[in-house]
Design a protein around this motif. Structure first.
Motif, PDB file in Angstrom:
ATOM      1  N   ASP A 230      -6.711  -1.811   2.533  1.00 48.16           N
ATOM      2  CA  ASP A 230      -8.031  -1.204   2.463  1.00 48.16           C
ATOM      3  C   ASP A 230      -8.761  -0.345   4.179  1.00 48.16           C
ATOM      4  N   THR A 231      -8.765  -1.064   5.136  1.00 48.81           N
ATOM      5  CA  THR A 231      -9.197  -0.891   6.027  1.00 48.81           C
ATOM      6  C   THR A 231      -7.731   0.325   7.132  1.00 48.81           C
TER       7      THR A 231
ATOM      8  N   GLN B   3      -7.180   8.047   5.767  1.00 54.21           N
ATOM      9  CA  GLN B   3      -6.751   8.648   4.970  1.00 54.21           C
ATOM     10  C   GLN B   3      -8.220   9.739   6.689  1.00 54.21           C
ATOM     11  N   GLU B   4      -9.006   9.206   7.009  1.00 54.72           N
ATOM     12  CA  GLU B   4     -10.060   9.466   8.173  1.00 54.72           C
ATOM     13  C   GLU B   4      -8.901  10.761   8.770  1.00 54.72           C
TER      14      GLU B   4
ATOM     15  N   SER C 175     -11.116  10.260  13.902  1.00 54.83           N
ATOM     16  CA  SER C 175     -11.895   8.595  14.435  1.00 54.83           C
ATOM     17  C   SER C 175     -10.643   7.639  15.138  1.00 54.83           C
TER      18      SER C 175
ATOM     19  N   LEU D 193       1.542   3.314   2.435  1.00 56.67           N
ATOM     20  CA  LEU D 193       1.192   4.317   3.223  1.00 56.67           C
ATOM     21  C   LEU D 193       2.772   5.068   4.035  1.00 56.67           C
TER      22      LEU D 193
ATOM     23  N   ALA E  63      -5.680   1.711   4.991  1.00 61.40           N
ATOM     24  CA  ALA E  63      -5.395   2.938   4.084  1.00 61.40           C
ATOM     25  C   ALA E  63      -6.692   4.403   4.407  1.00 61.40           C
ATOM     26  N   ARG E  64      -8.131   3.433   4.652  1.00 61.46           N
ATOM     27  CA  ARG E  64      -8.908   3.893   5.045  1.00 61.46           C
ATOM     28  C   ARG E  64      -8.970   5.349   6.278  1.00 61.46           C
ATOM     29  N   TRP E  65      -7.967   4.276   7.475  1.00 64.04           N
ATOM     30  CA  TRP E  65      -7.745   5.187   8.880  1.00 64.04           C
ATOM     31  C   TRP E  65      -6.787   5.810   8.602  1.00 64.04           C
TER      32      TRP E  65
ATOM     33  N   ARG F 178       0.205  -1.106   0.034  1.00 58.78           N
ATOM     34  CA  ARG F 178      -0.162   0.113   0.099  1.00 58.78           C
ATOM     35  C   ARG F 178       0.998   1.420   0.103  1.00 58.78           C
TER      36      ARG F 178
ATOM     37  N   GLN G 169      -8.092  -7.220   2.352  1.00 60.51           N
ATOM     38  CA  GLN G 169      -9.275  -6.052   3.388  1.00 60.51           C
ATOM     39  C   GLN G 169      -8.206  -5.097   4.371  1.00 60.51           C
TER      40      GLN G 169
END
Ligand code: UDP
Length: 403
Positions: free
Chosen positions: A334-335, A341-342, A346, A235, A337-339, A233, A331
């Motif tokens: 994905d999680t 970004q948030e 959060s 990141l 990367a989403r976290w 990823r 998964q």
């Protein structure tokens, strides 16, 4: 006089030893070494014949190689009748070792932190005329096996409400049980320094989000594949991977190249500092790691659970919105990367919910309970020993003569 505490455990996974050491050290902290002496025994390693003697080696291998067969064994054995068959079989296999153990480690109270040991140990004790009070500390979190629950124990300390309910189902009474939370080492809470201090101590980057990947004390589950998936990823983070006692995994990780700053560790003894320095932990659903992460307020991505004893842990973490279950490396990526970004807000909410659910003082509540039982007199098992038989016969004869 000094009270002697005997803790029964086994190194099948890292959690039992961690719980035993936590209780031991809390007792030493509270009572001092002048008042209490704690003995910890690996019942399988030290007092069992082959193959149980090698349970600490066989357990991680079995789970790493064939989770399906472990799951089947767990499910089949997890009924009241079958649990009884399993514990009776274990008892017959190790009874002479257990009896020798109790002779070699006399104690004022017995604490058991291993589900497979509880019932055989009690059965061995019942062959004596007197036995010390027996306290069970359940070290699985939610989906607890019937084997944990032995009706004759004086106290059964459980980590969660579902574990308490399971105890009732297994025939224990409410007065026998208490929800204390899972014991975590007293130094853990003390070692939870500020993130910046922990990072300075560990030599981690101060600014990059830190993702910790850990598969229990034995580096279990698809740690390598997961690490590679996170790596793909690219990141904006630093990755810390703990291989635990799994040296093959450690070598594999150390000889790989990484897209972000990456640190590979073997077994660490400074988990409080490591969790204090961490932003997100990616882990299998081990009870101790989950509990420690909750106390440290670290949100979790659970990638794996040992079927059976860890299955309920996933539901527990997800339903309390502390983390998510992401069973594939895709998964997890994905999680993460989403976290990322948030942003931190959060993560902070998840972190607060984790702290709210934790019992950082559980180990002291447990140590207090153990200490209380250490003051009690040995319990009469009602076994008709030769001496008791003679006393009873004499009493009966005297009564007859009085008549
Ligand atoms: N642990 C540790 N050092 C390591 C890896 C893990 O001290 O390098 C500890 C971790 O903090 C936790 C325990 O080992 O207390 C792992 O227990 P868990 O119940 O999560 O999994 P298990 O290893 O029992 O399957």
């Amino acid at each position: 006089m000094k009270k002697r505490v005997l803790i029964l455990m086994s190194d099948t996974g890292g959690g039992h030893r961690a719980a035993a050491e936590a209780i031991r050290d809390a007792l030493y902290m509270e009572q001092g070494e002048q008042k209490v002496a704690v003995d910890m025994v690996d019942v399988f390693r030290e007092y069992s014949p082959v193959p149980l003697k090698y349970a600490p080696e066989l357990y991680p291998r079995w789970i790493n190689r064939s989770k399906k067969s472990w799951e089947a064994g767990y499910k089949i054995s997890n009924t009241p009748q079958n649990a009884q068959i399993v514990s009776t079989t274990i008892y017959h296999t190790i009874q002479s070792g257990l009896k020798r153990m109790f002779r070699e480690h006399p104690s004022d109270v017995i604490v058991c932190v291993h589900s497979l040991v509880t019932r055989p140990a009690m059965k061995a004790l019942m062959s004596r005329s007197h036995r010390p009070p027996f306290v069970v500390v359940v070290t699985d979190l939610v989906s607890t096996h019937h084997l944990w629950y032995e009706k004759r124990v004086e106290r059964c300390l459980v980590p969660t409400l579902p574990a308490y309910d399971r105890g009732l189902e297994s025939g224990l009474v409410p007065d026998q049980m208490r929800i204390t939370g899972l014991p975590v080492h007293p130094n853990f809470v003390r070692g939870l320094t500020k993130q910046a201090d922990a990072r300075a101590q560990l030599g981690w980057d101060q600014n990059l989000p830190a993702i910790l990947l850990v598969g229990g004390g034995d580096g279990m589950g698809p740690v390598y594949r997961t690490a590679r998936a996170i790596n793909e990823r690219r990141l904006n983070c630093q990755l810390i991977i703990i291989a635990g006692r799994n040296n093959t995994l450690r070598k594999q990780l150390e000889t790989s190249s990484w897209n972000q700053p990456t640190t590979v560790y073997g077994f660490r003894t400074d988990m409080p500092a490591i969790l204090a320095a961490t932003d997100v932990v990616v882990t299998k659903a081990g009870p101790a790691t989950i509990t420690e992460a909750c106390i440290a307020g670290v949100p979790m991505i659970l990638y794996d659970a040992i079927p059976g004893q860890e299955t309920g842990n996933v539901e527990f973490i997800v339903s309390n919105r502390i983390g998510v279950f992401a069973p594939t490396p895709q998964q997890i990526g994905d999680t993460l990367a989403r976290w990322m970004q948030e942003g931190p807000n959060s993560l902070r909410l998840r972190s607060e919910r984790a702290r709210a659910l934790s019992h950082p003082n559980a180990v002291f509540d447990i140590a207090d309970e153990v200490w209380r039982y250490a003051q009690q007199k040995p319990i009469d098992t009602d076994r008709l020993s030769l001496w008791k038989g003679v006393v009873r016969a004499r009493r009966a004869i005297n009564n007859q003569l009085d008549l």
